[in-house]
Design a protein around this motif. Structure first.
Motif, mmCIF file in Angstrom:
data_model
loop_
_atom_site.group_PDB
_atom_site.id
_atom_site.type_symbol
_atom_site.label_atom_id
_atom_site.label_comp_id
_atom_site.label_asym_id
_atom_site.label_seq_id
_atom_site.Cartn_x
_atom_site.Cartn_y
_atom_site.Cartn_z
ATOM 1 N N LEU A 1 0.605 -0.724 0.033
ATOM 2 C CA LEU A 1 -0.407 -0.043 -0.184
ATOM 3 C C LEU A 1 1.041 1.445 -0.211
ATOM 4 O O LEU A 1 0.856 2.215 -0.903
ATOM 5 N N ALA A 2 1.708 1.275 0.830
ATOM 6 C CA ALA A 2 2.475 2.460 0.937
ATOM 7 C C ALA A 2 3.096 2.988 -0.864
ATOM 8 O O ALA A 2 3.707 3.540 -0.972
ATOM 9 N N ARG A 3 4.182 1.431 -1.442
ATOM 10 C CA ARG A 3 4.680 1.674 -2.454
ATOM 11 C C ARG A 3 3.799 2.402 -3.791
ATOM 12 O O ARG A 3 4.605 2.675 -4.227
ATOM 13 N N GLY A 4 2.780 2.039 -3.196
ATOM 14 C CA GLY A 4 1.885 3.054 -4.493
ATOM 15 C C GLY A 4 1.569 4.562 -4.344
ATOM 16 O O GLY A 4 0.714 5.196 -4.575
ATOM 17 N N SER A 5 2.584 4.975 -3.640
ATOM 18 C CA SER A 5 1.968 6.655 -2.953
ATOM 19 C C SER A 5 3.689 7.220 -2.725
ATOM 20 O O SER A 5 4.475 6.385 -3.308
ATOM 21 N N HIS A 6 3.571 8.374 -2.391
ATOM 22 C CA HIS A 6 4.898 9.153 -2.157
ATOM 23 C C HIS A 6 5.834 8.665 -1.128
ATOM 24 O O HIS A 6 6.727 8.639 -1.114
ATOM 25 N N ARG A 7 5.669 7.378 0.060
ATOM 26 C CA ARG A 7 5.863 6.937 0.966
ATOM 27 C C ARG A 7 6.667 5.504 0.927
ATOM 28 O O ARG A 7 7.051 4.409 1.162
ATOM 29 N N ALA A 8 7.047 5.022 -0.838
ATOM 30 C CA ALA A 8 8.051 4.360 -1.130
ATOM 31 C C ALA A 8 9.101 3.592 -0.109
ATOM 32 O O ALA A 8 9.381 2.876 -0.640
ATOM 33 N N VAL B 1 1.857 8.230 8.595
ATOM 34 C CA VAL B 1 0.846 8.196 8.192
ATOM 35 C C VAL B 1 -0.833 9.444 8.189
ATOM 36 O O VAL B 1 -1.350 9.728 7.020
ATOM 37 N N TRP B 2 -0.031 10.835 9.168
ATOM 38 C CA TRP B 2 -0.698 12.170 8.816
ATOM 39 C C TRP B 2 -0.653 13.106 8.350
ATOM 40 O O TRP B 2 -0.332 14.232 7.916
ATOM 41 N N GLY B 3 1.218 13.091 7.658
ATOM 42 C CA GLY B 3 1.399 14.223 7.442
ATOM 43 C C GLY B 3 1.479 14.819 6.438
ATOM 44 O O GLY B 3 1.459 15.758 5.779
ATOM 45 N N ALA B 4 0.642 13.740 5.796
ATOM 46 C CA ALA B 4 0.100 14.916 4.178
ATOM 47 C C ALA B 4 -1.384 14.875 3.808
ATOM 48 O O ALA B 4 -1.746 15.492 3.244
ATOM 49 N N GLY B 5 -1.677 14.984 5.005
ATOM 50 C CA GLY B 5 -3.399 15.968 5.468
ATOM 51 C C GLY B 5 -4.709 14.826 5.185
ATOM 52 O O GLY B 5 -3.969 13.744 5.103
#
Length: 639
Positions: free
Chosen positions: A18-25, A78-82
């Motif tokens: 799930l994280a790899r599909g976002s800017h958290r890769a 988890v919450w830093g991106a708004g």
């Protein structure tokens, strides 16, 4: 060992995907650990802002927690991106994953400490450094350390947390401070997942005070996996972690006085860690290093001399199977240091083949047989084929080389006649240095393409090389010389037949600069390649053919395999060969019998090659069109 198919591991993989599909890769591992830690805390009532697992969908549930169990860095993942639509959907998906885990697994232990090993490539990209270890290797290290409960164990460099969490499970007090890149986040999250929620009385110490120059740190035990092959950088802060031996004033010691303190005179990470950390340990230490620590000259040899002669603290050494560390295929080495008593001997274990087949087709299908290795290192088990006790005097006689294979060599039998050192029988012809100069002389080079055949090689050779003209006379091969590989694949050999020698020099032209030019390279002299040496028999008790036959024997292969060095490329030095290889000298009549059999073998080998060549010719001629096409293709290639 840990089963990566448990619900906890499956949830971890899904959260990482799930994280790899976002800017958290680049933080997928920490993102997944954060959700598991928060869920575990909410379940156990240690996350006051969450009365149920569903409250984790609200930011306020994460803000109220005891003793900062979830670090700010992790919470921001988890919450830093708004609260964008995408972020909300991502958190909803993550909540669904952990909810399913709780429904399926409930309050059972969520054991995910070996995730770094199970997905080593993803984990390494996540932390950008560090070494993930095979779970069995971690268990072996803990078992060999033998630290009683409540002992203080210093575990630096453990970015995966695998060793730290195992030590916590065994009731040890762990100090994780140390040099190099550090992060507390992953350890705090793993502690929360493990149920270690009392950070005030935690078994893990994240930092130690600093004195005027160095850190104030002592520990009962040490478990260290320093970086492999890294050179210490000036100003990186590593020197502050060095301990000080009480008698460090000796100018020839590993320690040199720098004003009121001492400094370790080693700058390679593997060896430095042993010399720097051991003075801070009061009982035992286990180091996982590269094999070069056991045989390399210079700094490493000085370290071995120090541990064996000055301190007598090196209790055991084991060479382990390959692929036990995530970043290298080297065979790691485990060293056990013990202050309990002066070591008059050292236990050496060759565990390179000690694995258990898991019947898996995966890369790591064979796992370390740690339950068998630990007793051998601790001298509570015996196996004379792979373990032995060696006196310090015996190690000194072998220039402080600690490779177990050197001391576990099979006993040489009297079969074949009395034995003599190879150095008594031959002279070594070394390969000339490649000469990159217009005045170089181009000659033929005999190497791997010419090795491993029974008939004598006579050329032409596959390769050529350029050398200094004045070096030619000292490296030229002659009829009866023996070619032997000493780098890469060890022990391949060939008998040199009639090759161009000094009397063929008239075929060469001398240039004004002194160089020789051979218009027909097939008639140029032959020299050994850089991976080989040549042996020239100088003793009448053995013929070149007989010595060649011995170089092709299993007896010789066993001897040379026990002498191999090299962490990446196997090699053996000519001096070691001449000193260590023992050659049997059969009676003259038996030698003649061997030579007659060899001649018959050469004739059979030639017949097989002729038959193979004739077979290929007939096959190509079975259909005329194929032969014509092949002839046309060869002609076009030549043009």
């Amino acid at each position: 060992m840990t089963n990566k198919n448990t619900p906890a591991y499956r949830a971890l993989w899904e959260l990482m995907d799930l994280a790899r599909g976002s800017h958290r890769a680049n933080n997928a591992w920490l993102y997944a650990l954060t959700w598991l830690a928060a869920s575990r805390l909410a379940m156990s009532g240690h996350l006051p802002g969450a009365t149920s697992i569903n409250d984790l969908i609200s930011a306020s549930a994460w803000d109220i927690q005891q003793d900062g169990l979830i670090p700010t860095e992790a919470k921001d993942l988890v919450w830093g991106a708004g609260d964008s639509t995408h972020e909300s959907a991502m958190r909803t998906r993550a909540l669904g994953i952990v909810t399913q885990l709780i429904e399926e697994y409930g309050h059972h232990e969520w054991d995910v400490i070996d995730a770094a090993w199970q997905q080593a490539d993803t984990w390494r990209a996540d932390v950008n450094s560090g070494i993930a270890l095979a779970p069995e290797l971690c268990e072996l290290a803990i078992d060999v350390l033998q630290a009683p409960r409540q002992s203080a164990v210093w575990i630096p460099f453990d970015l995966s947390g695998q060793l730290v969490m195992r030590a916590v499970r065994k009731g040890l007090r762990v100090i994780v401070a140390g040099p190099g890149r550090r992060t507390e986040t992953h350890l705090r999250l793993l502690l929360a997942i493990e149920g270690q929620t009392d950070l005030a009385g935690s078994a893990v110490v994240f930092d130690v005070p600093r004195g005027e120059v160095k850190r104030d740190l002592t520990a009962d035990f040490l478990l260290a996996t320093p970086p492999i092959g890294m050179k210490l950088q000036v100003g990186a802060g590593w020197r502050q972690w060095e301990g000080e031996e009480p008698d460090a004033a000796d100018p020839n010691s590993l320690y040199q006085r720098q004003g009121p303190i001492s400094q370790v005179q080693i700058d390679r990470s593997d060896s430095w860690a042993i010399a720097a950390f051991w003075p801070r340990v009061s009982q035992r230490a286990v180091f996982l290093t590269s094999p070069s620590v056991l045989f390399a000259k210079g700094q490493e040899q000085r370290l071995r001399e120090h541990l064996l002669m000055e301190r007598r603290c090196l209790a055991a050494v084991a060479v382990l199977p390959t692929r036990q560390m995530s970043i290298t295929s080297l065979a790691p080495v485990m060293l056990l240091l013990d202050r309990a008593r002066d070591q008059l001997s050292i236990r050496l274990v060759d565990a390179t083949e000690m694995t258990v087949d898991t019947r898996s087709s995966m890369r790591y299908g064979r796992v370390l047989d740690y339950e068998r290795i630990a007793p051998l290192m601790l001298r509570t088990g015996e196996d004379e084929k792979v373990a032995c006790d060696v006196s310090i005097e015996a190690v000194i006689r072998r220039d402080f080389n600690l490779m177990p294979a050197r001391y576990l060599r099979p006993a040489l039998t009297a079969a074949g006649g009395p034995r003599r050192p190879l150095g008594d029988l031959v002279t070594v012809i070394r390969a000339p240095v490649v000469y990159k100069d217009p005045a170089a002389t181009v000659v033929q080079e005999a190497g791997f393409p010419e090795l491993d055949r029974w008939r004598a090689i006579a050329g032409p050779c596959v390769k050529t090389t350029a050398i200094q003209p004045r070096k030619l006379e000292h490296s030229i091969l002659r009829d009866g010389d023996l070619l032997l590989s000493i780098k890469g694949t060890l022990g391949k050999s060939a008998l040199v037949g009639e090759v161009p020698t000094a009397e063929h020099f008239p075929f060469g032209t001398t240039r004004k600069d002194g160089g020789l030019v051979f218009p027909d390279l097939h008639r140029a002299p032959v020299v050994p390649s850089q991976s080989c040496i040549a042996l020239r028999v100088r003793d009448n008790s053995i013929s070149p053919v007989l010595l060649f036959l011995y170089l092709r024997s299993n007896d010789f292969k066993k001897q040379i395999d026990s002498l191999r060095l090299g962490a990446t490329i196997a090699h053996v030095t000519p001096a070691t060969l001449l000193q260590e290889i023992q050659v049997p000298i059969p009676p003259a009549e038996q030698q003649q019998d061997y030579i007659r059999r060899w001649s018959e073998l050469c004739e059979l080998e030639a017949s097989i090659e002729d038959a193979q060549q004739r077979t290929d010719e007939i096959r190509r001629a079975l259909w005329l069109g194929d032969a014509q096409q092949e002839s046309t293709a060869n002609q076009e290639t030549n043009e």
